[in-house]
Design a protein around this motif. Structure first.
Motif, PDB file in Angstrom:
ATOM      1  N   PHE A  21       4.614  44.639  75.771  1.00  0.00           N
ATOM      2  CA  PHE A  21       5.153  44.782  74.324  1.00  0.00           C
ATOM      3  C   PHE A  21       4.412  44.787  73.277  1.00  0.00           C
ATOM      4  O   PHE A  21       4.264  45.453  72.087  1.00  0.00           O
ATOM      5  CB  PHE A  21       6.297  43.823  74.226  1.00  0.00           C
ATOM      6  CG  PHE A  21       6.885  43.698  72.812  1.00  0.00           C
ATOM      7  CD1 PHE A  21       7.708  44.712  72.494  1.00  0.00           C
ATOM      8  CD2 PHE A  21       6.564  42.806  71.884  1.00  0.00           C
ATOM      9  CE1 PHE A  21       8.384  44.739  71.274  1.00  0.00           C
ATOM     10  CE2 PHE A  21       7.044  42.836  70.796  1.00  0.00           C
ATOM     11  CZ  PHE A  21       8.153  43.615  70.386  1.00  0.00           C
ATOM     12  N   THR A  22       3.290  43.910  73.259  1.00  0.00           N
ATOM     13  CA  THR A  22       2.051  44.082  72.259  1.00  0.00           C
ATOM     14  C   THR A  22       1.324  45.325  72.239  1.00  0.00           C
ATOM     15  O   THR A  22       1.038  45.761  71.043  1.00  0.00           O
ATOM     16  CB  THR A  22       1.036  42.855  72.844  1.00  0.00           C
ATOM     17  OG1 THR A  22       1.791  41.516  72.928  1.00  0.00           O
ATOM     18  CG2 THR A  22      -0.057  42.824  71.510  1.00  0.00           C
ATOM     19  N   LEU A  58       3.788  47.827  70.522  1.00  0.00           N
ATOM     20  CA  LEU A  58       3.798  47.520  69.188  1.00  0.00           C
ATOM     21  C   LEU A  58       2.483  47.886  68.403  1.00  0.00           C
ATOM     22  O   LEU A  58       2.469  48.659  67.228  1.00  0.00           O
ATOM     23  CB  LEU A  58       4.102  46.204  68.658  1.00  0.00           C
ATOM     24  CG  LEU A  58       4.341  45.608  67.321  1.00  0.00           C
ATOM     25  CD1 LEU A  58       5.723  46.327  67.074  1.00  0.00           C
ATOM     26  CD2 LEU A  58       4.785  44.092  67.529  1.00  0.00           C
ATOM     27  N   HIS A  84      -2.185  39.845  64.545  1.00  0.00           N
ATOM     28  CA  HIS A  84      -2.644  40.428  65.999  1.00  0.00           C
ATOM     29  C   HIS A  84      -3.815  39.813  66.818  1.00  0.00           C
ATOM     30  O   HIS A  84      -3.872  39.380  67.721  1.00  0.00           O
ATOM     31  CB  HIS A  84      -1.991  41.744  66.324  1.00  0.00           C
ATOM     32  CG  HIS A  84      -0.792  42.144  66.252  1.00  0.00           C
ATOM     33  ND1 HIS A  84      -0.004  42.293  65.242  1.00  0.00           N
ATOM     34  CD2 HIS A  84       0.340  42.337  67.440  1.00  0.00           C
ATOM     35  CE1 HIS A  84       1.211  42.635  65.494  1.00  0.00           C
ATOM     36  NE2 HIS A  84       1.531  42.716  66.724  1.00  0.00           N
ATOM     37  N   ALA A 117       3.593  35.512  68.410  1.00  0.00           N
ATOM     38  CA  ALA A 117       4.920  35.955  67.940  1.00  0.00           C
ATOM     39  C   ALA A 117       5.265  36.086  66.591  1.00  0.00           C
ATOM     40  O   ALA A 117       6.015  37.077  66.176  1.00  0.00           O
ATOM     41  CB  ALA A 117       5.776  34.641  68.496  1.00  0.00           C
ATOM     42  N   TRP A 145       4.125  39.788  66.213  1.00  0.00           N
ATOM     43  CA  TRP A 145       5.301  40.592  66.591  1.00  0.00           C
ATOM     44  C   TRP A 145       6.452  40.768  65.509  1.00  0.00           C
ATOM     45  O   TRP A 145       6.899  41.914  64.953  1.00  0.00           O
ATOM     46  CB  TRP A 145       6.037  40.018  67.768  1.00  0.00           C
ATOM     47  CG  TRP A 145       5.430  40.257  69.057  1.00  0.00           C
ATOM     48  CD1 TRP A 145       4.203  40.884  69.181  1.00  0.00           C
ATOM     49  CD2 TRP A 145       5.375  39.498  70.382  1.00  0.00           C
ATOM     50  NE1 TRP A 145       3.579  40.842  70.533  1.00  0.00           N
ATOM     51  CE2 TRP A 145       4.398  39.868  71.179  1.00  0.00           C
ATOM     52  CE3 TRP A 145       6.497  38.679  70.759  1.00  0.00           C
ATOM     53  CZ2 TRP A 145       4.411  39.405  72.393  1.00  0.00           C
ATOM     54  CZ3 TRP A 145       6.591  38.294  72.064  1.00  0.00           C
ATOM     55  CH2 TRP A 145       5.472  38.755  73.070  1.00  0.00           C
ATOM     56  N   LEU A 154       7.396  44.262  63.373  1.00  0.00           N
ATOM     57  CA  LEU A 154       8.717  44.663  63.580  1.00  0.00           C
ATOM     58  C   LEU A 154       9.129  44.896  62.107  1.00  0.00           C
ATOM     59  O   LEU A 154      10.045  45.715  61.822  1.00  0.00           O
ATOM     60  CB  LEU A 154       9.687  43.937  64.424  1.00  0.00           C
ATOM     61  CG  LEU A 154       9.053  43.951  65.975  1.00  0.00           C
ATOM     62  CD1 LEU A 154      10.094  43.048  66.873  1.00  0.00           C
ATOM     63  CD2 LEU A 154       9.188  45.293  66.424  1.00  0.00           C
TER      64      LEU A 154
END
Length: 206
Positions: A127-128, A131, A157, A170, A173, A177
């Motif tokens: 997922f990282t 993204l 990040h 987190a 993320w 988003l």
């Protein structure tokens, strides 16, 4: 270089002693499991430099390259030989350090190794990477006044990956988003920017 150095300590050491600067490949090898974070930090560096060409068109593809490798669950970043041999210019790091001294200091006060499961779970790593692919693509688009906002989120990040801080990741993320969601509200502008992006990428890799 020491494996337990923080992000800011790493930048300060290289900027202070240009003669001791190892190659990019050597730095990545020394940082082992934190190498993806270091790769991302160097990839986003041009977004904070006053370059004559679009800095996002340089940082964006590099960030996408870093994200693709994380999406594929690579244990260590792969670099072509010419990029492994390159040395990070101390003057560029010094400028980067001046611009980000305050946010890096704030991040490091709250960052520490925790939430190891976030780094070890394949789904979280993938997922990282996904993204980063999207954020790198958006950074590469020639949209005015977006280099710093995207660059700062990517630095979060990078710091999270270097410090091995699952909580900071987190947060990264969530910020990523949020940025994607905000830009989605201006999708017409993104579509109009696509021809310019293709032209810049062609000039960069042509």
């Amino acid at each position: 270089m020491q494996d337990d150095w923080t992000t800011r300590r790493l930048i300060e050491a290289i900027a202070a002693d240009p003669s001791a600067t190892p190659s990019f490949g050597e730095l990545l090898d020394r940082f082992r499991e934190r190498a993806h974070g270091l790769f991302l930090l160097v990839a986003v560096l041009p977004a904070f430099l006053p370059l004559p060409a679009g800095a996002g068109a340089i940082s964006g593809p590099l960030v996408m390259f870093a994200g693709l490798q994380m999406l594929c669950l690579a244990e260590h970043p792969w670099l072509p030989a010419w990029l492994r041999r390159r040395r990070i210019e101390a003057r560029h790091l010094a400028g980067f350090q001046r611009r980000l001294a305050r946010p890096l200091g704030w991040l490091e006060r709250f960052s520490r190794p925790r939430g190891a499961g976030v780094f070890e779970h394949p789904a979280a790593r993938a997922f990282t990477g996904l993204l980063l692919l999207v954020l790198g693509f958006l950074l590469a688009l020639p949209i005015p006044l977006t280099n710093y906002p995207f660059g700062l989120v990517l630095v979060v990040h990078a710091v999270a990956l270097i410090e091995r801080d699952g909580h900071a990741l987190a947060l990264a993320w969530a910020l990523g988003l949020l940025q994607i969601g905000l830009l989605a509200l201006f999708s017409d502008g993104l579509l109009r920017s696509l021809p310019g992006l293709m032209e810049r990428l062609g000039a960069l890799f042509g």
